[in-house]
Design a protein around this motif. Structure first.
Motif, PDB file in Angstrom:
ATOM      1  N   PHE A   3       0.764  -1.390  -0.080  1.00  0.00           N
ATOM      2  CA  PHE A   3      -0.020  -0.031   0.026  1.00  0.00           C
ATOM      3  C   PHE A   3       0.902   1.329  -0.086  1.00  0.00           C
ATOM      4  CE2 PHE A   3      -3.908  -2.009   0.532  1.00  0.00           C
ATOM      5  CZ  PHE A   3      -4.952  -1.397   0.013  1.00  0.00           C
ATOM      6  N   VAL A   4       2.216   1.191   0.352  1.00  0.00           N
ATOM      7  CA  VAL A   4       3.174   2.245   0.281  1.00  0.00           C
ATOM      8  C   VAL A   4       3.000   2.714  -1.243  1.00  0.00           C
ATOM      9  CG1 VAL A   4       5.379   3.239   0.501  1.00  0.00           C
ATOM     10  CG2 VAL A   4       4.418   1.549   2.310  1.00  0.00           C
ATOM     11  N   MET A   5       3.233   1.666  -1.915  1.00  0.00           N
ATOM     12  CA  MET A   5       3.161   1.915  -3.394  1.00  0.00           C
ATOM     13  C   MET A   5       1.913   2.034  -4.113  1.00  0.00           C
ATOM     14  SD  MET A   5       5.857  -0.910  -4.452  1.00  0.00           S
ATOM     15  CE  MET A   5       5.404  -2.202  -2.943  1.00  0.00           C
ATOM     16  N   MET A   6       0.827   1.416  -3.751  1.00  0.00           N
ATOM     17  CA  MET A   6      -0.582   1.791  -4.054  1.00  0.00           C
ATOM     18  C   MET A   6      -0.947   3.318  -3.853  1.00  0.00           C
ATOM     19  SD  MET A   6      -2.349  -1.027  -5.504  1.00  0.00           S
ATOM     20  CE  MET A   6      -3.927  -0.984  -4.795  1.00  0.00           C
ATOM     21  N   ASN A   7      -0.885   3.765  -2.703  1.00  0.00           N
ATOM     22  CA  ASN A   7      -1.198   5.223  -2.564  1.00  0.00           C
ATOM     23  C   ASN A   7      -0.433   6.212  -3.575  1.00  0.00           C
ATOM     24  OD1 ASN A   7      -2.825   4.802  -0.538  1.00  0.00           O
ATOM     25  ND2 ASN A   7      -1.690   4.644   1.150  1.00  0.00           N
ATOM     26  N   ALA A   8       1.082   5.887  -3.688  1.00  0.00           N
ATOM     27  CA  ALA A   8       1.657   6.725  -4.603  1.00  0.00           C
ATOM     28  C   ALA A   8       0.997   6.348  -5.973  1.00  0.00           C
ATOM     29  CB  ALA A   8       3.154   6.384  -4.646  1.00  0.00           C
ATOM     30  N   ALA A   9       0.656   5.215  -6.504  1.00  0.00           N
ATOM     31  CA  ALA A   9      -0.083   5.019  -7.757  1.00  0.00           C
ATOM     32  C   ALA A   9      -1.522   5.762  -7.830  1.00  0.00           C
ATOM     33  CB  ALA A   9      -0.307   3.524  -7.935  1.00  0.00           C
ATOM     34  N   ARG A  10      -2.130   5.789  -6.720  1.00  0.00           N
ATOM     35  CA  ARG A  10      -3.450   6.423  -6.687  1.00  0.00           C
ATOM     36  C   ARG A  10      -3.422   7.964  -6.992  1.00  0.00           C
ATOM     37  NH1 ARG A  10      -5.976   2.929  -1.623  1.00  0.00           N
ATOM     38  NH2 ARG A  10      -6.627   0.889  -3.034  1.00  0.00           N
ATOM     39  N   LEU A  11      -2.398   8.445  -6.391  1.00  0.00           N
ATOM     40  CA  LEU A  11      -2.035  10.026  -6.573  1.00  0.00           C
ATOM     41  C   LEU A  11      -1.644  10.158  -8.234  1.00  0.00           C
ATOM     42  CD1 LEU A  11       0.128  10.946  -3.471  1.00  0.00           C
ATOM     43  CD2 LEU A  11      -2.269  11.691  -4.129  1.00  0.00           C
ATOM     44  N   GLY A  12      -0.747   8.960  -8.764  1.00  0.00           N
ATOM     45  CA  GLY A  12      -0.437   9.101 -10.285  1.00  0.00           C
ATOM     46  C   GLY A  12      -1.706   8.895 -11.092  1.00  0.00           C
ATOM     47  N   VAL A  13      -2.570   7.938 -10.655  1.00  0.00           N
ATOM     48  CA  VAL A  13      -3.659   7.773 -11.382  1.00  0.00           C
ATOM     49  C   VAL A  13      -4.597   9.028 -11.701  1.00  0.00           C
ATOM     50  CG1 VAL A  13      -5.873   6.623 -11.711  1.00  0.00           C
ATOM     51  CG2 VAL A  13      -3.836   5.277 -11.314  1.00  0.00           C
TER      52      VAL A  13
ATOM     53  N   VAL B 238      -2.625  14.557   3.550  1.00  0.00           N
ATOM     54  CA  VAL B 238      -2.328  13.504   2.290  1.00  0.00           C
ATOM     55  C   VAL B 238      -3.253  12.628   2.163  1.00  0.00           C
ATOM     56  CG1 VAL B 238      -0.568  12.132   1.054  1.00  0.00           C
ATOM     57  CG2 VAL B 238      -0.037  14.654   2.141  1.00  0.00           C
ATOM     58  N   GLY B 239      -3.076  11.648   3.455  1.00  0.00           N
ATOM     59  CA  GLY B 239      -4.095  10.650   3.513  1.00  0.00           C
ATOM     60  C   GLY B 239      -5.347  10.973   3.324  1.00  0.00           C
ATOM     61  N   LEU B 240      -6.080  12.121   3.726  1.00  0.00           N
ATOM     62  CA  LEU B 240      -7.312  12.543   3.353  1.00  0.00           C
ATOM     63  C   LEU B 240      -7.650  12.648   2.087  1.00  0.00           C
ATOM     64  CD1 LEU B 240     -10.194  13.436   4.634  1.00  0.00           C
ATOM     65  CD2 LEU B 240      -9.130  15.754   4.661  1.00  0.00           C
ATOM     66  N   LEU B 241      -6.880  13.631   1.395  1.00  0.00           N
ATOM     67  CA  LEU B 241      -6.739  14.039  -0.015  1.00  0.00           C
ATOM     68  C   LEU B 241      -6.665  13.073  -0.952  1.00  0.00           C
ATOM     69  CD1 LEU B 241      -5.246  17.551   0.086  1.00  0.00           C
ATOM     70  CD2 LEU B 241      -7.396  16.878   0.237  1.00  0.00           C
ATOM     71  N   THR B 242      -5.784  11.769  -0.694  1.00  0.00           N
ATOM     72  CA  THR B 242      -5.331  10.717  -1.576  1.00  0.00           C
ATOM     73  C   THR B 242      -6.690  10.091  -2.357  1.00  0.00           C
ATOM     74  OG1 THR B 242      -3.378  10.543  -0.505  1.00  0.00           O
ATOM     75  CG2 THR B 242      -4.187   8.612  -2.003  1.00  0.00           C
TER      76      THR B 242
ATOM     77  N   LYS C 281      -7.748  10.658  -6.490  1.00  0.00           N
ATOM     78  CA  LYS C 281      -8.139   9.138  -7.233  1.00  0.00           C
ATOM     79  C   LYS C 281      -9.197   9.217  -7.766  1.00  0.00           C
ATOM     80  CE  LYS C 281      -8.229   5.064  -8.750  1.00  0.00           C
ATOM     81  NZ  LYS C 281      -9.524   4.467  -9.463  1.00  0.00           N
ATOM     82  N   ALA C 282     -10.524   9.492  -6.899  1.00  0.00           N
ATOM     83  CA  ALA C 282     -11.563   9.102  -7.476  1.00  0.00           C
ATOM     84  C   ALA C 282     -12.391  10.517  -8.151  1.00  0.00           C
ATOM     85  CB  ALA C 282     -12.573   8.760  -6.426  1.00  0.00           C
ATOM     86  N   PHE C 283     -11.950  11.740  -7.349  1.00  0.00           N
ATOM     87  CA  PHE C 283     -12.664  13.019  -7.964  1.00  0.00           C
ATOM     88  C   PHE C 283     -12.164  13.194  -9.111  1.00  0.00           C
ATOM     89  CE2 PHE C 283     -13.699  17.431  -7.394  1.00  0.00           C
ATOM     90  CZ  PHE C 283     -15.090  17.410  -7.687  1.00  0.00           C
ATOM     91  N   LEU C 284     -10.751  13.170  -9.115  1.00  0.00           N
ATOM     92  CA  LEU C 284     -10.007  13.667 -10.715  1.00  0.00           C
ATOM     93  C   LEU C 284     -10.369  12.672 -11.666  1.00  0.00           C
ATOM     94  CD1 LEU C 284      -8.927  15.794  -8.828  1.00  0.00           C
ATOM     95  CD2 LEU C 284      -6.807  15.240  -9.696  1.00  0.00           C
ATOM     96  N   THR C 285     -10.542  11.377 -11.416  1.00  0.00           N
ATOM     97  CA  THR C 285     -10.550  10.557 -12.514  1.00  0.00           C
ATOM     98  C   THR C 285     -12.195  10.482 -13.020  1.00  0.00           C
ATOM     99  OG1 THR C 285     -11.128   8.603 -11.027  1.00  0.00           O
ATOM    100  CG2 THR C 285      -8.932   8.952 -11.695  1.00  0.00           C
ATOM    101  N   ASP C 286     -13.156  10.599 -11.883  1.00  0.00           N
ATOM    102  CA  ASP C 286     -14.435  10.706 -12.492  1.00  0.00           C
ATOM    103  C   ASP C 286     -14.720  12.063 -13.393  1.00  0.00           C
ATOM    104  OD1 ASP C 286     -15.474   8.599 -11.289  1.00  0.00           O
ATOM    105  OD2 ASP C 286     -16.419   9.722  -9.601  1.00  0.00           O
TER     106      ASP C 286
END
Length: 439
Positions: A132-142, A233-237, A241-246
């Motif tokens: 999840f260290v990488m997953m959270n970084a990936a979510r920001l990237g997505v 950062v945890g709150l905004l991640t 990921k979801a708001f920006l992709t929608d």
């Protein structure tokens, strides 16, 4: 020089990783033989680098069931000799490439591990937190991937709208020297363009702010600043990921609509942005999972303490600009939503305490409300800067454009929050008491 992958998903389990079956057998030399099948592995096989290092989730023989029994292993495509040179091929092979709707520039592979040698990363049965260290970084990237698609689709649609001649303006010809007006004169075309522009500018502000918080969380000398920054950062991640992709999918669809029939064919290229944007709502945790994470863990999990910290930023801006009449069109709706957010969160929290399904029924709408709250804060800040620059005598059209975009956002997009709160408050019964409807 080498590339890496994240090998999580299996044919029978995606989001629910507790179901994964890939096995890791301990060896006498401290390594593990890993056997199983993975799917949807981005860049899982290619010849663009000499070696690929696969980070693989698997189960040890004595692992407990569920997600608490998952370990993380490093499995190279080629073994690495003591001198750093590449050795024999490890038995992890590509058995197929998925034929995807979009993102064709990145091969997504099915991988089969047949006793491949791997090394344990971290502690046994603690693989998911490590991943999840990488997953959270990936979510920001997505989220930023969708932001990029939003911007490029907008730029192309804007250029097309200035050139494409169709019909006349309802208030009379604007391009009198031409046989028709460019479609940018039509109000609904402008609405679609401005929607994409507002989503791009709000998303950039939030992403840049979050990047600054990550720097503070890692490097600030004050421990409290580090802790608070990491918490926000945890709150905004999940929101990024979801708001920006929608929003990105909506924006690319709007851009394709601006192109009309020409947008639906390959030649103009805009349909590719729509296809590429669609996956971002699915991978690295679907947007519903992001919503559950935001509402269930990040907000209700600590009784709204982190949300209150972000709320203090809004309160400070409202107090600073509340008496500025020129800021009222931005500050008043922002302040009202911030006040409503506290009551809204408390209400959903109480309902969820009685019936946890209420959180599931409200979470997606809740995340969009939270997304608009964050966007509203940044648009109000941007409007404040623009007004000050103009008052100081700046004639830079950048500031005029920023004000116009902020006005559009607060007038046309921000009011979505009212309907979202109403639907979230409608309760979960209209979703679950539907066996006859879904028979």
């Amino acid at each position: 020089e080498w590339t890496g992958t994240m090998c999580l998903t299996e044919p029978h389990c995606g989001t629910d990783l507790g179901l994964l079956r890939t096995k890791a057998e301990p060896q006498a030399d401290g390594t593990y033989r890993i056997t199983g099948n993975k799917i949807f592995i981005s860049a899982g096989e290619h010849d663009m680098a000499p070696n690929i290092l696969h980070l693989v989730l698997a189960r040890l023989p004595d692992a407990p069931k569920g997600s608490k029994g998952i370990s993380l292993f490093l499995v190279p495509k080629y073994h690495v000799n003591d001198d750093g040179s590449l050795g024999e091929r490890n038995p992890i092979f590509c058995t197929g490439l998925e034929h995807k709707m979009g993102i064709h520039g990145n091969a997504t592979a099915q991988l089969s591990l047949d006793g491949a040698i791997g090394t344990l990363v971290g502690e046994p049965n603690k693989g998911l937190p490590a991943m999840f260290v990488m997953m959270n970084a990936a979510r920001l990237g997505v989220g930023n991937q969708s932001l990029g698609l939003t911007e490029v689709a907008y730029q192309n649609a804007l250029a097309y709208a200035k050139e494409r001649l169709q019909m006349r303006s309802l208030s009379g010809p604007k391009a009198k020297d031409k046989e028709a007006d460019p479609i940018i004169v039509h109000p609904d075309v402008r609405k679609m363009l401005l929607t994409a522009k507002a989503y791009a500018e709000g998303g950039r502000a939030m992403s840049i702010y979050t990047a600054m918080l990550i720097d503070k969380a890692l490097y600030h000398p004050d421990e409290k600043v580090r802790k608070d920054s990491d918490e926000i950062v945890g709150l905004l991640t999940p929101i990024i990921k979801a708001f920006l992709t929608d929003n990105g999918f909506a924006a690319t669809n709007h851009a394709m609509q601006v192109f009309g029939g020409h947008g639906y064919i390959h030649e103009t290229g805009v349909e590719q942005y729509v296809r590429d944007a669609r996956i971002n709502m699915i991978y690295e945790g679907t947007n519903t999972v992001q919503s559950l994470d935001l509402l269930g863990r990040k907000i209700l999990g600590n009784q709204g303490a982190t949300l209150k910290k972000f709320g203090k930023l809004i309160a400070a801006l409202v107090e600073e600009e509340g008496v500025n009449e020129k800021m009222s069109e931005f500050i008043n709706p922002l302040g009202y939503l911030a006040d409503q957010m506290t009551k809204f969160t408390t209400e959903i929290g109480f309902k969820g305490f009685v019936n946890p399904d209420e959180v599931g029924g409200a979470s997606v709408d809740y995340l969009r409300v939270a997304g608009h709250l964050v966007f509203g804060y940044f648009f109000a800040r941007m409007a404040s800067v623009a007004l000050k620059k103009i008052a100081e005598g700046s004639t830079d059209p950048f500031y005029t454009a920023k004000l116009q975009t902020a006005r559009f956002y607060f007038a046309r997009l921000f009011p979505e929050t009212a309907s979202l709160m109403r639907t979230a408050r409608s309760g979960v019964a209209n979703l679950l008491d539907t066996d006859a409807a879904l028979a």
